[in-house]
Scaffold this active site. Structure first.
Site, PDB file in Angstrom:
ATOM      1  N   GLU A   1     -16.985 -23.446 -43.931  1.00 28.15           N
ATOM      2  CA  GLU A   1     -17.587 -22.306 -44.625  1.00 28.15           C
ATOM      3  C   GLU A   1     -18.440 -21.498 -43.651  1.00 28.15           C
ATOM      4  O   GLU A   1     -18.416 -20.260 -43.651  1.00 28.15           O
ATOM      5  CB  GLU A   1     -18.442 -22.785 -45.805  1.00 28.15           C
ATOM      6  CG  GLU A   1     -17.667 -23.499 -46.897  1.00 28.15           C
ATOM      7  CD  GLU A   1     -16.605 -22.628 -47.545  1.00 28.15           C
ATOM      8  OE1 GLU A   1     -16.860 -21.439 -47.780  1.00 28.15           O
ATOM      9  OE2 GLU A   1     -15.499 -23.150 -47.816  1.00 28.15           O
TER      10      GLU A   1
ATOM     11  N   GLU B   1     -26.971 -18.603 -41.407  1.00 24.14           N
ATOM     12  CA  GLU B   1     -26.393 -18.484 -42.754  1.00 24.14           C
ATOM     13  C   GLU B   1     -27.474 -18.411 -43.825  1.00 24.14           C
ATOM     14  O   GLU B   1     -27.375 -17.652 -44.778  1.00 24.14           O
ATOM     15  CB  GLU B   1     -25.491 -19.700 -42.982  1.00 24.14           C
ATOM     16  CG  GLU B   1     -24.776 -19.750 -44.292  1.00 24.14           C
ATOM     17  CD  GLU B   1     -23.856 -20.959 -44.365  1.00 24.14           C
ATOM     18  OE1 GLU B   1     -23.646 -21.465 -45.470  1.00 24.14           O
ATOM     19  OE2 GLU B   1     -23.354 -21.414 -43.314  1.00 24.14           O
TER      20      GLU B   1
ATOM     21  N   ASP C   1     -23.723 -22.403 -40.450  1.00 23.41           N
ATOM     22  CA  ASP C   1     -23.601 -23.862 -40.475  1.00 23.41           C
ATOM     23  C   ASP C   1     -22.342 -24.340 -39.743  1.00 23.41           C
ATOM     24  O   ASP C   1     -21.324 -23.647 -39.730  1.00 23.41           O
ATOM     25  CB  ASP C   1     -23.561 -24.367 -41.921  1.00 23.41           C
ATOM     26  CG  ASP C   1     -24.932 -24.268 -42.589  1.00 23.41           C
ATOM     27  OD1 ASP C   1     -25.921 -24.055 -41.880  1.00 23.41           O
ATOM     28  OD2 ASP C   1     -24.993 -24.391 -43.823  1.00 23.41           O
TER      29      ASP C   1
ATOM     30  N   HIS D   1     -19.726 -34.006 -36.934  1.00 22.60           N
ATOM     31  CA  HIS D   1     -21.184 -34.048 -36.837  1.00 22.60           C
ATOM     32  C   HIS D   1     -21.660 -35.495 -36.804  1.00 22.60           C
ATOM     33  O   HIS D   1     -20.916 -36.421 -37.088  1.00 22.60           O
ATOM     34  CB  HIS D   1     -21.823 -33.345 -38.039  1.00 22.60           C
ATOM     35  CG  HIS D   1     -21.164 -32.061 -38.396  1.00 22.60           C
ATOM     36  ND1 HIS D   1     -21.102 -30.997 -37.534  1.00 22.60           N
ATOM     37  CD2 HIS D   1     -20.511 -31.674 -39.514  1.00 22.60           C
ATOM     38  CE1 HIS D   1     -20.455 -30.006 -38.112  1.00 22.60           C
ATOM     39  NE2 HIS D   1     -20.074 -30.389 -39.311  1.00 22.60           N
TER      40      HIS D   1
ATOM     41  N   ASP E   1     -19.647 -25.934 -40.170  1.00 17.50           N
ATOM     42  CA  ASP E   1     -18.536 -26.419 -40.975  1.00 17.50           C
ATOM     43  C   ASP E   1     -17.576 -25.265 -41.243  1.00 17.50           C
ATOM     44  O   ASP E   1     -17.767 -24.158 -40.728  1.00 17.50           O
ATOM     45  CB  ASP E   1     -19.023 -27.057 -42.283  1.00 17.50           C
ATOM     46  CG  ASP E   1     -19.904 -26.107 -43.095  1.00 17.50           C
ATOM     47  OD1 ASP E   1     -19.827 -24.873 -42.897  1.00 17.50           O
ATOM     48  OD2 ASP E   1     -20.677 -26.597 -43.943  1.00 17.50           O
TER      49      ASP E   1
ATOM     50  N   TYR F   1     -27.874 -32.253 -40.023  1.00 14.22           N
ATOM     51  CA  TYR F   1     -27.002 -31.584 -40.997  1.00 14.22           C
ATOM     52  C   TYR F   1     -26.504 -32.570 -42.051  1.00 14.22           C
ATOM     53  O   TYR F   1     -26.093 -33.683 -41.726  1.00 14.22           O
ATOM     54  CB  TYR F   1     -25.816 -30.951 -40.269  1.00 14.22           C
ATOM     55  CG  TYR F   1     -25.041 -29.977 -41.113  1.00 14.22           C
ATOM     56  CD1 TYR F   1     -25.671 -28.902 -41.729  1.00 14.22           C
ATOM     57  CD2 TYR F   1     -23.668 -30.138 -41.297  1.00 14.22           C
ATOM     58  CE1 TYR F   1     -24.958 -28.003 -42.506  1.00 14.22           C
ATOM     59  CE2 TYR F   1     -22.946 -29.237 -42.064  1.00 14.22           C
ATOM     60  CZ  TYR F   1     -23.600 -28.175 -42.669  1.00 14.22           C
ATOM     61  OH  TYR F   1     -22.886 -27.288 -43.438  1.00 14.22           O
TER      62      TYR F   1
ATOM     63  N   ARG G   1     -24.038 -32.325 -44.419  1.00 13.40           N
ATOM     64  CA  ARG G   1     -22.637 -32.364 -44.880  1.00 13.40           C
ATOM     65  C   ARG G   1     -21.786 -32.959 -43.757  1.00 13.40           C
ATOM     66  O   ARG G   1     -21.390 -32.264 -42.837  1.00 13.40           O
ATOM     67  CB  ARG G   1     -22.152 -30.971 -45.268  1.00 13.40           C
ATOM     68  CG  ARG G   1     -22.871 -30.414 -46.486  1.00 13.40           C
ATOM     69  CD  ARG G   1     -22.313 -29.080 -46.945  1.00 13.40           C
ATOM     70  NE  ARG G   1     -23.066 -28.568 -48.072  1.00 13.40           N
ATOM     71  CZ  ARG G   1     -24.101 -27.742 -47.975  1.00 13.40           C
ATOM     72  NH1 ARG G   1     -24.493 -27.331 -46.777  1.00 13.40           N
ATOM     73  NH2 ARG G   1     -24.755 -27.325 -49.036  1.00 13.40           N
TER      74      ARG G   1
END
Length: 749
Positions: free
Chosen positions: A86, A8, A82, A347, A84, A301, A303
């Site tokens: 998004e 990304e 990533d 995560h 997640d 990560y 988030r």
């Protein structure tokens, strides 16, 4: 065999390449490549389905073209945005484009929580496919946000002020700030008093607080009541009624999740939420240490809402603790932290990739900000696997007839996890030492009685840290959205940060009031939290995207239609009325209006009465006029009407204009000593939202412009143009550059 790995962010490419063989090519989507269209809604509602229109984002055609070209010549393609929602939709959009040139069997989805060789190679060994429930959850969030923003915002422009925007989550966050402000304005301060006694026992001093009178809580309302009590206490005999000793254990705190990192970073380091996440992103993607040719990822990560640590991380932390501080600090079993309610747990917690890499070892290679934030993450992760801190706590009760004094002493006897991580002040145990000689039934000597006046305090305004904590507590937003929420409400001028505290502007208050009245459901905190839960259920495959969207739309559509038809004041914009009489016409009370530069007071009798004024608003909401500054007249006369000129302040800074305005609208311009190189017209200095520039006065016929300061002298080397470009740095050093492309002579003073 040629292989393509797509990430990304371009910041990861160098870090990942060092782990892969020469048969791999790593490319980046540079974020999202597709989204809903800018100028149309992009959402079509049918009887049973909701169709979403995607368009290629601006400047992403070449990115897509390059990826597709590389994919066409690759035997295996790994989509690695990533881990997640998004990232999942970015991978899905990339897959759609790659499907045009490559078969489904060649395309794989991989995810990793840390950018290390073992994590990436393991992900490649265990590929999967696009997680469609995650895609649907992201689509649902995007559609919900588009409906609210796209449908409500244009109505707000008409009813309140141009440029406003409503957001499904940001508006609720703003409401939280506004409600707190209303609580502060409504708060009534009350006086109360306390009495502190200074005592001695065997010549050792200590203090205690008067807590009870006749077995009831001491309630001292004023100075007179307090003085009576002090007079009654002066000649009493004081005895230790009881001593209670106990051991207090403070358990270690869990490793960071996104919200707790943002809060600790703000409290301990003074970093904004946005800055914290930017620095964390850099550390996740990789920074250069001793080897400047290849970046090293420092943390996992960033988030996440999970406090879980991998076994590798736990083993690393335990090995470090044992080597650094010994077995006294190492618990018999690893510490395990419970799953937070509503957490996705997809995560790990935020932790260092290498627990043995101390902050001091990276200090010379990284910025001070990264060093500080890495130190915070490292110390918290290590501390989470250490033994508790232990305090010896002693409560002493002193009595004199019907009067009771109490004091609680606390002494740290074993620092435990505090050896690695010091808690924020509000969470830390306050250490109070008491004389060791104290015994029950002993008498103590009263040295002094100190009365103290207090006033009840209104609720505190939110800081970035406490607002994130409140959003998390109420289930509003998710780890990946907190920074965006806080940035948006500031950028839209709905709130201001004063002394690191959020204060809603008049615009923010009025917007919240209007949305609350007309969209009670989407402004309800519980409803917003419920929507977040529904999005989580979609991501987990427990709910269908369109079912959730239809449930929202059916009620939202009714509120929307009502709001569109609302016509307060026969179509006039909503204003706030005050009790201040207009000092100019003395006929009407002033109203608060919303303008491009913020709120101001104006007469509702406009255009007959043109009075306006700046104002201030006290904490209780009281509005006070701010007298306008006298504008000094200059000795220079207007070349059009011969009245004196005056210096004024406008949107783009100071300017000089005629004092006869509005009859005379002359504005003096700074005209260059040379003519326009293209049409021989005059060159004048002008202002715009981006600053100042020099432009031809024959605009729009001639569009010659210089977007820079200038020195009105020709270049001595080429002498082709009658000016030089001028730049001044922060130290005051001036650099002159010839604008002639064939010359480009540089002169530094």
């Amino acid at each position: 065999m040629k292989k393509l790995l797509i990430v990304e962010s371009p910041g990861k490419i160098k870090t990942i390449l060092k782990f892969l063989g020469s048969d791999f090519k790593v490319m980046s989507t540079v974020g999202h490549i597709k989204d809903l269209p800018e100028k149309t809604l992009g959402i079509k509602i049918a009887d049973k389905t909701i169709d979403i229109e995607y368009v290629t984002l601006k400047d992403k055609d070449k990115v897509i073209s390059d990826i597709v070209k590389a994919a066409k010549n690759s035997d295996e393609i790994y989509l690695a945005p990533d881990p997640d929602r998004e990232g999942e939709i970015i991978a899905w959009h990339a897959e759609q484009e790659i499907n045009k040139v490559a078969s489904e069997e060649k395309i794989h989805r991989i995810t990793f929580n840390e950018i290390t060789k073992s994590a990436i190679l393991d992900a490649i060994k265990h590929p999967s496919k696009i997680d469609m429930p995650k895609v649907y959850a992201q689509q649902a969030r995007r559609v919900l946000d588009r409906w609210v923003g796209y449908e409500v915002s244009p109505i707000l422009w008409k009813k309140l002020s141009k440029g406003l925007s409503a957001g499904r989550v940001q508006s609720v966050a703003l409401k939280i700030v506004c409600v707190r402000e209303l609580e502060i304005r409504a708060f009534k301060t009350e006086e109360y008093w306390s009495i502190q006694g200074s005592f001695q026992h065997q010549k050792q001093p200590f203090t205690a607080e008067l807590t009870h009178i006749k077995n009831k809580t001491a309630d001292l309302k004023n100075e007179a009541d307090t003085k009576k009590i002090i007079d009654a206490l002066k000649n009493k005999t004081y005895t230790i009624d009881s001593i209670v000793d106990k051991e207090r254990i403070k358990n270690p705190v869990p490793p960071f999740i996104t919200s707790s990192l943002q809060q600790a970073s703000a409290n301990k380091l003074g970093f904004s939420v946005k800055k914290t996440m930017t620095l964390a992103q850099n550390m996740y993607e990789g920074v250069t240490l001793e080897d400047t040719t290849t970046p090293t990822a420092l943390i996992t990560y960033m988030r996440t809402d999970s406090t879980r640590l991998s076994q590798t991380a736990i083993d690393g932390a335990r090995e470090f603790i044992l080597a650094e501080w010994g077995k006294n600090y190492l618990p018999a079993k690893p510490n395990v932290y419970g799953k937070k309610e509503g957490a996705q747990d997809a995560h790990e917690a935020i932790r260092p990739i290498n627990m043995a890499l101390k902050p001091e070892e990276i200090r010379q290679y990284v910025s001070p900000e990264i060093y500080k934030l890495y130190g915070l993450i490292w110390s918290r992760a290590v501390a989470s696997q250490m033994k508790p801190a232990i305090y010896a706590q002693r409560q002493v009760v002193i009595k004199a007839d019907e009067y009771t004094f109490k004091v609680t002493g606390s002494t740290l006897t074993f620092d435990g996890f505090l050896k690695a991580y010091q808690l924020e002040e509000e969470d830390d145990e306050k250490t109070v030492k008491l004389p060791s000689s104290l015994k029950e039934k002993d008498s103590v000597d009263l040295e002094k009685l100190t009365p103290k006046q207090h006033f009840t305090q209104p609720p505190s305004r939110f800081s970035e840290a406490t607002l994130v904590k409140e959003l998390e507590k109420q289930g509003i937003g998710r780890p990946s959205t907190y920074a965006t929420i806080l940035t948006t409400i500031q950028a839209r001028n709905y709130v201001e940060l004063q002394k690191k505290r959020f204060i809603p502007t008049d615009l923010g208050m009025k917007l919240t009031e209007m949305l609350n009245q007309n969209f009670a459901k989407i402004m309800d905190r519980k409803f917003t939290a419920h929507m977040e839960e529904d999005l989580d259920k979609i991501a987990q495959g427990e709910a269908k995207r369109d079912d959730v969207l239809f449930e929202f739309w059916n009620s939202f559509e009714k509120d929307l239609e009502t709001f569109k038809g609302l016509t307060p004041g026969s179509g006039k914009k909503v204003v706030e009325e005050t009790t201040l009489q207009c000092p100019s016409c003395k006929e009407k009370n002033l109203v608060v209006r919303l303008g491009k530069n913020g709120s101001f007071l104006g007469c509702p009798g406009f255009p007959k009465c043109t009075f306006t004024s700046k104002f201030s608003r006290a904490d209780d909401g009281t509005i006070t006029l701010i007298a306008a500054e006298e504008t000094p007249l200059l000795d220079e006369k207007c070349e059009k009407c011969d009245k004196q000129l005056r210096k004024m302040k406008g949107r783009f800074g100071e300017f000089i204009s005629c004092s006869g305005y509005p009859e005379c609208k002359f504005i003096k311009q700074n005209v260059a000593s040379f003519s326009c190189p293209q049409c021989e017209g005059n060159i004048a200095q002008r202002s715009w939202k981006g600053g100042k520039f020099w432009g031809c006065q024959n605009y729009p016929k001639c569009k010659f412009a210089i977007f820079s300061d200038i020195e009105q002298t020709a270049c001595k080397k080429c002498e082709k143009l009658p000016y030089l470009l001028k730049k001044t740095d922060r130290s005051g050093q001036v650099t002159l550059t010839c604008p002639n492309e064939e010359c480009k002579e540089v002169i530094t003073s």
